[in-house]
Write an enzyme that holds these catalytic residues in place. Structure first.
Site, short mmCIF file in Angstrom:
data_model
loop_
_atom_site.label_atom_id
_atom_site.label_comp_id
_atom_site.label_asym_id
_atom_site.label_seq_id
_atom_site.Cartn_x
_atom_site.Cartn_y
_atom_site.Cartn_z
CG ASP A 273 -7.40 -41.35 23.31
OD1 ASP A 273 -7.26 -41.67 23.97
OD2 ASP A 273 -6.99 -41.02 21.53
CG ASP B 92 -4.11 -38.27 20.85
OD1 ASP B 92 -3.81 -39.90 20.55
OD2 ASP B 92 -4.33 -38.12 19.78
CG HIS C 11 -5.51 -34.56 17.12
ND1 HIS C 11 -4.53 -34.30 16.33
CD2 HIS C 11 -5.17 -35.51 17.51
CE1 HIS C 11 -4.03 -35.80 16.03
NE2 HIS C 11 -4.59 -36.56 16.87
CE LYS D 58 -4.95 -43.37 22.32
NZ LYS D 58 -4.97 -42.46 21.09
CB CYS E 95 -8.01 -43.91 19.80
SG CYS E 95 -7.00 -43.40 18.84
#
Ligand code: VGL
Ligand code: ZN
Length: 204
Positions: free
Chosen positions: A9, A47, A82, A107, A152
């Site tokens: 991420d 993400d 976000h 994800k 994460c």
């Protein structure tokens, strides 16, 4: 022993100026670029939320970022919106070297469940394909870097150990959100207790 480096991420919204900026998140980027030469296989997670994602405070009435709710039986921290799909915030940091990244694992695409780990959603209902990909490449050892240490990175590392990978987290190539002071250290301890080896980039 076949090793892979997993970039977790490293996206604009987690970098300074982003919607969910991780303090000093940008400081890991030159380091992450530099250590890539030590690995044969480099992968990234992204993400990637729809705008109606249930982890966004704005999608709940009278809720603010940082508040905690029960989401279909799972404890959920509410975040600022976000990494919305197709937005600049969801894009990888412009200074991150992505040239050698062979596959990206998305994800958080399901609006009803969050996904901290690069392997599964938070309910472990759906796989991203990362474990199967690593196994198909003969990888038995993973090194994890990125953002954020206490979310994460942590959940990716815990799942990696659970799945039987020898798992390293390169501590100085991560930064934490630190909702509570001390979350960085606490998350490293939790990972170590679970069998993750926490190292520094100079140990590589
Ligand atoms: C993350 C909070 C929400 C992370 C992603 O990448 O650590 N944290 N979504
Ligand atoms: Zn997210």
């Amino acid at each position: 022993m076949k090793k892979a480096l997993i970039l977790v991420d490293i996206q604009n919204d987690f970098l300074p100026g982003g919607a969910l900026a991780v303090p000093e998140g940008d400081m890991i980027v030159p380091l992450v670029n530099r250590i890539q030469e030590k690995f044969d296989l480099i992968l990234a997670t992204q993400d990637y939320h729809p705008a109606n994602h249930a982890s966004f405070a704005i999608n709940h009435e009278n809720k603010k970022p940082g508040e905690i709710i029960d989401l279909h039986g799972l404890t959920q921290v509410l975040w600022p919106a976000h990494c919305v799909q197709h937005s600049d915030g969801a894009a990888f940091g412009k200074d991150l070297d992505m040239a050698r990244v062979t596959k990206i694992f998305y994800k958080g695409e399901n609006p009803d469940i969050d996904s901290y780990s690069g392997f599964f959603d938070n309910g472990k209902r759906k796989k991203t394909g990362l474990a199967e990909y690593l196994k198909s490449k003969g990888v038995d050892t993973v090194y994890i870097v990125g953002l954020a240490t206490d979310f994460c990175v942590k959940f990716t590392a815990l799942d990696a150990v659970d799945l039987g990978f020898e798992t390293y987290v390169i501590k100085d190539a991560t930064r934490a959100i630190n909702l509570q002071p001390g979350d960085f250290e606490a998350s490293l301890k939790a990972m170590e207790r679970a069998g993750v080896k926490v190292i520094e980039s100079e140990d590589l």
